[in-house]
Design a protein around this motif. Structure first.
Motif, mmCIF file in Angstrom:
data_model
loop_
_atom_site.group_PDB
_atom_site.id
_atom_site.type_symbol
_atom_site.label_atom_id
_atom_site.label_comp_id
_atom_site.label_asym_id
_atom_site.label_seq_id
_atom_site.Cartn_x
_atom_site.Cartn_y
_atom_site.Cartn_z
ATOM 1 N N THR A 1 0.821 -1.207 0.000
ATOM 2 C CA THR A 1 0.000 0.000 0.000
ATOM 3 C C THR A 1 0.855 1.257 0.000
ATOM 4 O OG1 THR A 1 -1.753 -1.182 1.150
ATOM 5 C CG2 THR A 1 -1.846 1.216 1.186
ATOM 6 N N ASP A 2 1.906 1.303 0.823
ATOM 7 C CA ASP A 2 2.735 2.508 0.933
ATOM 8 C C ASP A 2 3.427 2.846 -0.385
ATOM 9 O OD1 ASP A 2 1.973 2.712 3.555
ATOM 10 O OD2 ASP A 2 3.825 1.864 4.370
ATOM 11 N N GLU A 3 4.000 1.831 -1.054
ATOM 12 C CA GLU A 3 4.709 2.123 -2.299
ATOM 13 C C GLU A 3 3.738 2.477 -3.423
ATOM 14 O OE1 GLU A 3 7.141 -1.108 -3.803
ATOM 15 O OE2 GLU A 3 5.488 -2.525 -3.728
ATOM 16 N N VAL A 4 2.557 1.860 -3.440
ATOM 17 C CA VAL A 4 1.553 2.195 -4.444
ATOM 18 C C VAL A 4 1.012 3.598 -4.190
ATOM 19 C CG1 VAL A 4 -0.715 1.597 -5.386
ATOM 20 C CG2 VAL A 4 0.944 -0.216 -4.906
ATOM 21 N N ARG A 5 0.765 3.933 -2.929
ATOM 22 C CA ARG A 5 0.268 5.268 -2.588
ATOM 23 C C ARG A 5 1.303 6.334 -2.970
ATOM 24 N NH1 ARG A 5 -1.682 4.699 2.692
ATOM 25 N NH2 ARG A 5 -3.629 4.006 1.773
ATOM 26 N N ALA A 6 2.575 6.074 -2.721
ATOM 27 C CA ALA A 6 3.624 7.022 -3.099
ATOM 28 C C ALA A 6 3.639 7.235 -4.614
ATOM 29 C CB ALA A 6 4.985 6.530 -2.610
ATOM 30 N N ALA B 1 -2.862 -7.754 -4.839
ATOM 31 C CA ALA B 1 -1.839 -8.730 -4.434
ATOM 32 C C ALA B 1 -2.412 -10.144 -4.433
ATOM 33 C CB ALA B 1 -1.294 -8.373 -3.051
ATOM 34 N N LYS B 2 -3.628 -10.301 -3.958
ATOM 35 C CA LYS B 2 -4.269 -11.618 -3.915
ATOM 36 C C LYS B 2 -4.485 -12.168 -5.330
ATOM 37 C CE LYS B 2 -8.261 -13.962 -1.914
ATOM 38 N NZ LYS B 2 -9.489 -13.810 -1.127
ATOM 39 N N THR B 3 -4.903 -11.299 -6.251
ATOM 40 C CA THR B 3 -5.139 -11.733 -7.630
ATOM 41 C C THR B 3 -3.824 -12.061 -8.327
ATOM 42 O OG1 THR B 3 -7.100 -10.313 -7.662
ATOM 43 C CG2 THR B 3 -6.370 -11.193 -9.762
ATOM 44 N N ILE B 4 -2.752 -11.334 -8.011
ATOM 45 C CA ILE B 4 -1.427 -11.677 -8.545
ATOM 46 C C ILE B 4 -1.039 -13.078 -8.067
ATOM 47 C CG2 ILE B 4 1.050 -11.173 -8.370
ATOM 48 C CD1 ILE B 4 0.288 -8.177 -8.354
ATOM 49 N N ARG C 1 -10.875 -0.032 -10.456
ATOM 50 C CA ARG C 1 -10.829 0.170 -9.010
ATOM 51 C C ARG C 1 -9.805 1.251 -8.675
ATOM 52 N NH1 ARG C 1 -10.447 -6.129 -7.034
ATOM 53 N NH2 ARG C 1 -12.514 -6.769 -7.760
ATOM 54 N N ASP C 2 -9.986 1.879 -7.538
ATOM 55 C CA ASP C 2 -9.104 2.949 -7.094
ATOM 56 C C ASP C 2 -7.920 2.352 -6.331
ATOM 57 O OD1 ASP C 2 -7.843 5.183 -6.106
ATOM 58 O OD2 ASP C 2 -9.671 6.108 -5.320
ATOM 59 N N ILE C 3 -6.743 2.306 -6.981
ATOM 60 C CA ILE C 3 -5.572 1.665 -6.371
ATOM 61 C C ILE C 3 -4.968 2.487 -5.243
ATOM 62 C CG2 ILE C 3 -5.023 0.309 -8.422
ATOM 63 C CD1 ILE C 3 -2.741 2.329 -8.999
ATOM 64 N N ARG C 4 -5.586 3.609 -4.914
ATOM 65 C CA ARG C 4 -5.144 4.373 -3.748
ATOM 66 C C ARG C 4 -5.723 3.809 -2.460
ATOM 67 N NH1 ARG C 4 -6.856 9.946 -6.533
ATOM 68 N NH2 ARG C 4 -8.651 8.601 -6.824
ATOM 69 N N VAL D 1 -8.050 -2.279 -2.068
ATOM 70 C CA VAL D 1 -7.858 -2.552 -3.500
ATOM 71 C C VAL D 1 -6.455 -3.098 -3.739
ATOM 72 C CG1 VAL D 1 -7.766 -1.520 -5.802
ATOM 73 C CG2 VAL D 1 -9.597 -0.876 -4.211
ATOM 74 N N VAL D 2 -5.447 -2.521 -3.083
ATOM 75 C CA VAL D 2 -4.069 -3.023 -3.216
ATOM 76 C C VAL D 2 -3.988 -4.451 -2.678
ATOM 77 C CG1 VAL D 2 -1.657 -2.685 -2.541
ATOM 78 C CG2 VAL D 2 -3.081 -0.708 -3.150
#
Length: 196
Positions: free
Chosen positions: A29-34, A61-64, A49-52, A56-57
């Motif tokens: 979440t932190d690296e995606v938010r940055a 990760a679960k879908t990956i 979806r809003d990846i912020r 959602v993040v």
């Protein structure tokens, strides 16, 4: 996935800017938010979806982990500056189609990074045995539309008032597609398929 693990990480030169491409196996979440702090709301409108959002993040990760998404992060100095993802729903009628998502920070556009991420998406599509890739964007993303057209994508649908931004304004959504098998045929014709 074996080809993917052998392909990444790798460095690419974007007009003098060194970028590292690596599989994004567990987005945080932190690296995606940055990363998203550098993007406008308009840059994110084509995503479903809003990846912020943290949830959602976590779902990303679960879908990956389940194999439904293959994501690659472009990093400069360890910081995400671009991403590409190919989503596949193996249980749908369109299991032969990959849905691409590409984001590049505005300050690193126009150096070829978006084009490189599109090329990586094609390689991922080939690795996954896909026949077609589609991409979505709002009509005001002129630069992105031009790059996709240059790379052989063609407009397939325009969905009027399909997405709504944070202020409630509606935007049209353009869907473009490309035949992955045609790309593979060209690569084979030029003997490039073994190189990748």
């Amino acid at each position: 996935m074996n080809k993917l693990n052998n392909r990444y990480p790798k460095s690419v030169d974007c007009q003098g800017t060194e970028i590292t491409l690596e599989l994004l196996e567990n987005p945080q979440t932190d690296e995606v938010r940055a990363f998203t702090e550098h993007l406008s709301d308009g840059d994110l409108l084509f995503l479903t979806r809003d990846i912020r959002e943290e949830k959602v993040v976590a779902a990303w990760a679960k879908t990956i982990a389940s194999g439904g998404i293959v994501s690659v992060a472009a990093k400069r100095g360890g910081e995400i500056v671009g991403t590409t993802a190919v989503l596949v729903d193996r249980l749908s009628w369109s299991a032969h189609v990959g849905d691409m998502r590409i984001l590049v920070r505005p300050d690193l556009r126009d150096i070829g990074l978006g084009r490189i991420l599109i090329q990586e998406s094609f390689l991922i599509g080939l690795d996954l045995g896909l026949e077609k890739l589609v991409v979505r964007m709002t009509l005001d993303q002129d630069g992105a539309v031009a790059v996709f057209e240059e790379m052989g994508f063609r407009s397939e649908a325009l969905l009027r008032d399909h997405v709504k931004d944070a202020s409630g304004e509606k935007h049209d959504l353009l869907i473009m597609g490309h035949d992955v098998q045609a790309v593979q045929g060209m690569m084979q014709a030029y003997g490039l398929d073994e190189a990748f």
